[in-house]
Design an enzyme around this catalytic site. Sequence first.
Site, PDB file in Angstrom:
ATOM      1  CG  HIS A   1     -96.797  -1.200  -8.926  1.00  0.00           C
ATOM      2  ND1 HIS A   1     -97.077  -0.280  -9.903  1.00  0.00           N
ATOM      3  CD2 HIS A   1     -97.963  -1.840  -8.669  1.00  0.00           C
ATOM      4  CE1 HIS A   1     -98.360  -0.347 -10.218  1.00  0.00           C
ATOM      5  NE2 HIS A   1     -98.912  -1.289  -9.480  1.00  0.00           N
TER       6      HIS A   1
ATOM      7  CB  SER B   1     -88.627  33.519  -6.465  1.00  0.00           C
ATOM      8  OG  SER B   1     -88.025  32.238  -6.349  1.00  0.00           O
ATOM      9  N   GLY B   2     -85.545  33.903  -5.115  1.00  0.00           N
ATOM     10  CA  GLY B   2     -84.811  33.463  -3.931  1.00  0.00           C
ATOM     11  C   GLY B   2     -84.914  31.955  -3.760  1.00  0.00           C
ATOM     12  N   GLY B   3     -85.814  31.322  -4.532  1.00  0.00           N
ATOM     13  CA  GLY B   3     -85.990  29.871  -4.427  1.00  0.00           C
ATOM     14  C   GLY B   3     -85.006  29.115  -5.312  1.00  0.00           C
ATOM     15  CB  VAL B   4     -84.320  25.465  -5.476  1.00  0.00           C
ATOM     16  CG1 VAL B   4     -83.377  24.548  -6.219  1.00  0.00           C
ATOM     17  CG2 VAL B   4     -84.147  25.308  -3.988  1.00  0.00           C
ATOM     18  CG  ASP B   5     -87.697  25.311  -8.904  1.00  0.00           C
ATOM     19  OD1 ASP B   5     -86.860  24.519  -8.447  1.00  0.00           O
ATOM     20  OD2 ASP B   5     -88.912  25.167  -8.766  1.00  0.00           O
ATOM     21  CB  SER B   6     -86.095  31.625 -10.042  1.00  0.00           C
ATOM     22  OG  SER B   6     -85.832  31.978  -8.708  1.00  0.00           O
ATOM     23  CB  SER B   7     -81.347  30.262  -7.574  1.00  0.00           C
ATOM     24  OG  SER B   7     -82.151  31.010  -6.709  1.00  0.00           O
TER      25      SER B   7
ATOM     26  CB  CYS C   1     -99.620  -2.821 -12.821  1.00  0.00           C
ATOM     27  SG  CYS C   1    -101.062  -3.218 -11.817  1.00  0.00           S
TER      28      CYS C   1
ATOM     29  CD  GLU D   1     -93.943   1.471 -10.304  1.00  0.00           C
ATOM     30  OE1 GLU D   1     -93.337   0.473 -10.727  1.00  0.00           O
ATOM     31  OE2 GLU D   1     -95.176   1.608 -10.417  1.00  0.00           O
TER      32      GLU D   1
END
Length: 509
Positions: free
Chosen positions: A167, A221-227, A79, A169
């Site tokens: 586009h 934190s119990g969340g995905v990222d920190s785990s 584009c 994508e």
Amino acid sequence: MPEKIIILDFGSQYTQLIARRVRELNVYCEIFPYNKLPELTPDVKGLILSGSPCSVRDADHPNPDISQYRSQVPVLGVCYGAQLLAHENGGEVLPSTIREYGRARLGEVHATSRLMKEITIGSQVWMSHGDTIKHIPGNFEIIASTDSVAVAAYKIADEETYGIQFHPEVTHSTEGKTVLRNFVVHICACSQDWTPDQFIETTVADLQNQIGDDKVVLGLSGGVDSSVAAMLIHQAIGKNLYCIFVDNGLLRKDEFETVLESYKHMGLNVKGVDARDRFYSALAGISDPELKRKAIGRVFIEVFDDEAHQLTDVKWLAQGTIYPDVIESVSVKGPSATIKSHHNVGGLPDFMKLKVVEPLKALFKDEVRLVGKTLKIDDLILSRHPFPGPGLAIRIIGDITPQKVAVLQEVDHIFISNLRKYELYNEVWQAGAILLPIQTVGVMGDERTYENVVSLRAVTSVDGMTADWAHLPYEFLANVSNEIINKVKGVNRVVYDISSKPPATIEWE
Ligand code: XMP
């Protein structure tokens, strides 16, 4: 170093999507603001120029020097990127005379073009542009057209530089992924070996080199990222990783105990810290949501710091920062590129003086989940809905007391466990309950009641930036409402939030 594609961002809303599509091809890529193109290094296999809200006809349009890249690696302009290459090389770009937004079909495709390999005539493409390339320079060759856009795609003779007006994508370009594959795999010759396994292998080796025998502290934190960050570092350095999981008293019912148990099962060296009273004291009497957030942030740092100080010789702080937290968003209207502010970035207090290690900072959320799956992290953690850092504090409107938290935990628990029971949990992106500071009249048996209202909130979304309220079945909502009113003392009315974002937000505060 994995081979990679550089995506130069001119401020298009679709730039991150280009990166997602390239990575889905198992090719690593990175986004840079248009005014921060890095020096070309041997690991770079190609360059993609994104779209933009700007026009190449504007006097001060973004126009970085890409000559070093163009002479050595393939380039694909999308584009605005395509218009820029045409404009800079003597072509003519003019305002579109007819509306060119939405679906179009490729009427002509050069079968011999490497970029257009296997693209069918009639293929649907997505257009979104206010300018159009009217005349191409003499050394440009058209390789695809639509009825209204003659220059839908071109190649520059004697170099591997291409431009496409549509586009590739977005999913509305039905063969867009093939175009990107043709560029990345066939033209740039990337080897498609960027997989979760490969990511884990190289990241673990890098972490071992970087950290050596040092000790690392990480807040779970119990969340995905920190785990996932914890498991990766654990693979690299084992018991030298010290994890701290704080109970701030604002988590879901039983969450602290169950998640702590899962972490221990995963082999993590984790300490659970019950700091509920410290948080409740700091929050007492505060109703303003921003002040709540600030109080929670401050106490968290205090608790974390107290715990970290009990460990000796810790040199590193690990964080679960992910790619969308660190991508620099381009301010195309002004000269400077701004860094997106986010609660996970810059959270390091000065007095902790630790070096930061962020093993996930190149990954998108779904890639983090794939890595987590490969690391065999419990699905209970990986597939969990997002949950805000300040937890139930921002779902209790008004001041916070332990009693209110207990009521909301019960309500939330009934809602979430029914979503699981009815197999609706994975259909919604996020769900929770809000405790309102409003009492309404009700009747129970022969008695008149005067108790609280709760609102249920469930949304569908891709990234939380926009969201629709989840169209949950009436029967499900009826059952949940009955169960809440019958079981939770202090609640006699349940409402369901049917607002989309925008104009509403997901959280009420
Ligand atoms: P909104 O309410 O802005 O929420 O539509 C979008 C996403 O962000 C989460 N959220 C927060 N997360 N600290 C967090 O860590 C916060 O203060 C906060 N406020 C909102 C929200 O849960 C949703 O996933």
